[in-house]
Design a protein around this motif. Sequence first.
Motif, PDB file in Angstrom:
ATOM      1  N   THR A  79      28.205  51.021  29.039  1.00 41.75           N
ATOM      2  CA  THR A  79      26.756  51.209  28.948  1.00 41.75           C
ATOM      3  C   THR A  79      26.011  50.180  29.791  1.00 41.75           C
ATOM      4  N   ARG A  80      26.541  48.949  29.870  1.00 43.11           N
ATOM      5  CA  ARG A  80      25.867  47.934  30.672  1.00 43.11           C
ATOM      6  C   ARG A  80      25.940  48.284  32.156  1.00 43.11           C
ATOM      7  N   CYS A  81      27.088  48.767  32.612  1.00 38.93           N
ATOM      8  CA  CYS A  81      27.223  49.155  34.022  1.00 38.93           C
ATOM      9  C   CYS A  81      26.282  50.307  34.364  1.00 38.93           C
ATOM     10  N   ILE A  82      26.208  51.294  33.486  1.00 38.43           N
ATOM     11  CA  ILE A  82      25.327  52.436  33.740  1.00 38.43           C
ATOM     12  C   ILE A  82      23.867  51.995  33.672  1.00 38.43           C
ATOM     13  N   ASP A  83      23.532  51.112  32.740  1.00 34.69           N
ATOM     14  CA  ASP A  83      22.174  50.554  32.675  1.00 34.69           C
ATOM     15  C   ASP A  83      21.795  49.880  33.990  1.00 34.69           C
ATOM     16  N   ASP A  84      22.695  49.038  34.491  1.00 34.44           N
ATOM     17  CA  ASP A  84      22.417  48.334  35.746  1.00 34.44           C
ATOM     18  C   ASP A  84      22.231  49.322  36.888  1.00 34.44           C
ATOM     19  N   MET A  85      23.062  50.358  36.934  1.00 29.93           N
ATOM     20  CA  MET A  85      22.932  51.365  37.985  1.00 29.93           C
ATOM     21  C   MET A  85      21.577  52.051  37.926  1.00 29.93           C
ATOM     22  N   ILE A  86      21.165  52.452  36.718  1.00 29.45           N
ATOM     23  CA  ILE A  86      19.897  53.165  36.565  1.00 29.45           C
ATOM     24  C   ILE A  86      18.729  52.286  37.011  1.00 29.45           C
ATOM     25  N   LYS A  87      18.740  51.018  36.638  1.00 28.05           N
ATOM     26  CA  LYS A  87      17.639  50.130  36.983  1.00 28.05           C
ATOM     27  C   LYS A  87      17.586  49.848  38.482  1.00 28.05           C
ATOM     28  N   ILE A  88      18.764  49.873  39.138  1.00 24.31           N
ATOM     29  CA  ILE A  88      18.789  49.611  40.579  1.00 24.31           C
ATOM     30  C   ILE A  88      18.286  50.816  41.362  1.00 24.31           C
ATOM     31  N   VAL A  89      18.836  52.004  41.075  1.00 23.03           N
ATOM     32  CA  VAL A  89      18.526  53.186  41.892  1.00 23.03           C
ATOM     33  C   VAL A  89      17.328  53.961  41.363  1.00 23.03           C
ATOM     34  N   GLY A  90      16.855  53.647  40.131  1.00 25.68           N
ATOM     35  CA  GLY A  90      15.799  54.455  39.527  1.00 25.68           C
ATOM     36  C   GLY A  90      14.400  53.903  39.654  1.00 25.68           C
ATOM     37  N   LYS A  91      14.200  52.818  40.400  1.00 23.18           N
ATOM     38  CA  LYS A  91      12.864  52.224  40.491  1.00 23.18           C
ATOM     39  C   LYS A  91      11.855  53.180  41.126  1.00 23.18           C
ATOM     40  N   SER A  92      12.208  53.771  42.239  1.00 21.43           N
ATOM     41  CA  SER A  92      11.277  54.694  42.891  1.00 21.43           C
ATOM     42  C   SER A  92      11.067  55.944  42.051  1.00 21.43           C
ATOM     43  N   TYR A  93      12.099  56.349  41.318  1.00 25.33           N
ATOM     44  CA  TYR A  93      11.995  57.500  40.412  1.00 25.33           C
ATOM     45  C   TYR A  93      10.950  57.226  39.335  1.00 25.33           C
ATOM     46  N   LEU A  94      10.964  56.029  38.768  1.00 25.47           N
ATOM     47  CA  LEU A  94       9.963  55.665  37.772  1.00 25.47           C
ATOM     48  C   LEU A  94       8.566  55.640  38.382  1.00 25.47           C
ATOM     49  N   THR A  95       8.469  55.133  39.593  1.00 25.89           N
ATOM     50  CA  THR A  95       7.160  55.065  40.246  1.00 25.89           C
ATOM     51  C   THR A  95       6.557  56.453  40.418  1.00 25.89           C
ATOM     52  N   VAL A  96       7.369  57.405  40.872  1.00 26.27           N
ATOM     53  CA  VAL A  96       6.890  58.770  41.075  1.00 26.27           C
ATOM     54  C   VAL A  96       6.568  59.436  39.743  1.00 26.27           C
ATOM     55  N   THR A  97       7.389  59.193  38.729  1.00 30.14           N
ATOM     56  CA  THR A  97       7.279  59.923  37.471  1.00 30.14           C
ATOM     57  C   THR A  97       6.240  59.341  36.526  1.00 30.14           C
ATOM     58  N   LEU A  98       6.248  58.026  36.330  1.00 34.86           N
ATOM     59  CA  LEU A  98       5.430  57.415  35.284  1.00 34.86           C
ATOM     60  C   LEU A  98       4.165  56.720  35.776  1.00 34.86           C
ATOM     61  N   LYS A  99       4.181  56.196  36.980  1.00 34.02           N
ATOM     62  CA  LYS A  99       3.053  55.360  37.410  1.00 34.02           C
ATOM     63  C   LYS A  99       1.701  56.076  37.341  1.00 34.02           C
ATOM     64  N   PRO A 100       1.580  57.331  37.798  1.00 36.69           N
ATOM     65  CA  PRO A 100       0.262  57.988  37.719  1.00 36.69           C
ATOM     66  C   PRO A 100      -0.272  58.097  36.295  1.00 36.69           C
ATOM     67  N   VAL A 101       0.577  58.504  35.359  1.00 35.32           N
ATOM     68  CA  VAL A 101       0.093  58.663  33.985  1.00 35.32           C
ATOM     69  C   VAL A 101      -0.145  57.308  33.324  1.00 35.32           C
TER      70      VAL A 101
END
Length: 727
Positions: free
Chosen positions: A334-356
Motif C-alpha cells: 500500500t505504501r508503494c502504491i500510495d507513493d506512485m499515486i502521489k507522484i503521477v497523480g498531481k496533474s490529475y488532481l489539478t484537472v479534477t479537483l482544483k476548479p471545484v
Amino acid sequence: DKQFGCPRDRVNQISQPIRSVCEAKNLGPSSGPNRLRDLCTFCTISLDQEEVYRTKVYEKSVSPFYGEDFYFEIPRPFQCLSFYVYAKSMFQIRDLPVGKVAIRKEDLCKYCGKENWFQLQPVDPHSEVQGKVHLEMKLNELITENGSICQQLVVQIIACQGLPLISGQNCDPYATVTLVGPARVELWNNGNLAQDVFLGETRVSVKILRNDNVHRAWYLLQPKGNGTKSKPDDLGSLRLKVTYTEDNVLPSAFYTALRNLMLKSLDVKPISASAAHVLGDICRESVGYEALLPVVRLLLHHNRLLPFLTSVAALELENTQEANTIFRGNSLATRCIDDMIKIVGKSYLTVTLKPVLNEIFESNKTCEIDPVKLKEGDNVEVNKENLQGYVQKVFTSVTQSSSSCPPLMCDVFRSLRQLASKRFPADPHVQYSAVSSFIFLRFFAVAVLSPHTFQLRSHHPDPEISRTLTLISKTIQSLGSWGSLSKNKLVRQLLVICVLKEPTFEKFSTRYNKTEYFYIFKIPVHKRAQGRKRIGKKNFKKRWLRVTNQELSYHKQKGKEALCVIPVKNILGVEKLEESAFNRKNMFQVIHSEKPLYVQAGNCVETNSWIEVLSQVSRCNPGRLSTFHPSAYVGGSWLCCKELNENTPGCKPCTATVLANIQLDIDCDRETERIFSFFSSNRSRLQKMEDACAGMSVYLGQQEECSAFTIQDPKETFHTQNLLKLA
C-alpha cells in the motif's frame, strides 16, 4: 563507501530538510495592550526571506499547538532557515509579526532530529537581510597641491548574489559607502515611489589594506548595526523539531551494481527475496516505509514499476483473509502504491479537483450540519443544500475524470482488480473495493481534506472552509469503506445527502463503477487504403470514421456496415504524420498490430481532436510504443530515417506524456544514493535478517527471530543479501 567502506568523492550535494512545527508558548509581549489573548496566530517557514510554508490559523490562544509536519527539498543555496509567528489581523491589511526563530545553515546539525525550545526574537526590517556582496578595495597614496601626502580609499562593488525579492520582484539595489571607524558598505533597494528598503550592510576594517595591494573578497550582508540590540521583550517561545539531511551524490559508475540489483527486483521469485522488498523489511521499524520512495522513483524512471507493484500486491493478498480488509493497512504494497499515486497523480488532481475547490474557497458557503456545531443564525436546511451542491460537484468531477486518469494509475488499478477477483472469486464487489481503497481513501479524500499539501491551494483554508472540506472528504471516504456506514451516523447522513436523488446506495455505486464511456465522432475523413496485399492499391478514399471505447471502425457511407474494425486494445499509438509523407496536410496515423492506418482530417482542429480522443481511449493499452516513425514506409524505406527494414523501431519519441515528464525529473543517481544510505544505516537489521535466513535453513522452519521479516525462501533471500554486500 562502496561496501560500506571505500573513499567516496563528493560531486554533488543536495539538501532535503523536514520541518516539524510543534507549538508556541506565551506569545506576545509579557504585558501591555498588545497581549495576544484575543488574536489568532499562525506560523510560517522561510528559506532566507522566501516563505515556503504556512500553518493553519490557531484561534485565540497565547500557547497554540500547531502540530504540523512539512517536508520539502531545498532547491537553492541558503543561509538561514526562519520560523515566523504572526497574529492574524481582522482590521489591518497586513498580519502582525509577533517574533521569529532564525537558524543558520551551519547550525542546523546541532538541532537535527531533536525537539528544542527557541526564544522568539523581534522582527525588525533592518535585521531581515540575506545575500552577499563582492568588494574590491584599495588604499592609494596621493600628493596634494601643497606637497603633503594623503591616502585615498577606492571601493569597487563588483557584484551581489542572493539578494531578496522585494514585493515578488527582483530588487533594484544601490550602495552607499561610509568611512566611520571601519569602512561600511550599505545596500539599499531603490523603492522609486515607495520608501527605500534596507538590504544589508558589511563592515571592513581599513587596517587590512596595504599600500599598492588590492583587497578583493565576498562578504555576507549583515543586519543594520551588525545585530547589536538592546535586550528585547519576552515574546514567547517556539518548540521545533528540525531534521536536515544532505545527499552526497557520486558519479553514475558508483551506483551501477546497486541500481541494477534494485531494477532486477521484479524478476526475483518470490518477490519477498528481492532487494527492494528486503529494503522495506529492514527499514520498517526505524523509518517506517520511507525507504520505499526512492525505490518507487527509480523503478518509475526505468518503466519497471508496474510489475513490481503487481508482485507486492499479490504477496499481500496471499496473507489477506477477509475481502473487506483488502489493502486497508499500512503495508509495503500500500505504501508503494500510495507513493506512485502521489507522484503521477498531481496533474490529475489539478484537472479534477482544483476548479471545484476554487469555487468552494471563493463562495465560502456555510455547510455545517452537526447540530452541536451550528452557530447562531445558521439554517441547517440551507447548509444541507450547500453541502449537497458541493458534494455533487466533487463527485461529478471525480466520476467524469476517467479520461484524465494517468495511464500508469489505470494499469495498476486494473492489475489490482484482477488480483482481488482471483483471490476472492465469490465476492463480485471486491474488484471495486480493491481500487476504491486507494482512489477514494488515499487519494481524492486526502486531497480534498488538505488541498495545500497537493499544491491545489497555496495556504491552509480558514476554519469554516476547513470544516466544509472535512465533510466532503468524509463522504468520499465512505465510498471506499462501506462498512463504516453502520457505525458512523454522520457519514451515513452525508452519503444520503450526496445521493438524495438516487433511490438506493446500490444505484449510486453502480453509476460510479460504470467505466464504459462512449466516444463517437463521425467525420468524413480521407483514409489511405492500407494495401494489405503486395499488389494492392494504396490510395486515398473518403470514409466515415467511428470510435467508441471498444473499437475504431471506418465505413463507406454514414450508417453502413464497417469496412474495417480495429479493436481499441490493439492501438499502440496515435501520432501526427509529416506532410511530406504523402504531400497532404492535417494527417495522423493510428499505429496498431497490423499496418498503420493513415488518416487525413478536414482541418487542423479535427486532426487534434481525433488524436486526443484516440489517445485517451487507448491510453491504458499494454505494449504502448515509446517511439514511432513520423513519416511513411514508401519505396522500400522509411522516408523519415531512411531505414530499409519496415519493422525497424521508430526514430522519434512518442508524444510526451505526464509520466515521461516525471521520469525526466527523476535523478536516478540520487535515488540510488538514498537507497544506499538506508541500507547503510540499517546494517544491523540486515545482519539479523541474514541470521534469520540461516536459522530457517538449518532448522527447516520458521523461528521466533524470523517473525520480524518476510522470508518465504531463505536461500534466495540470503543470496540477495550477499549481492547487496557487493553492490
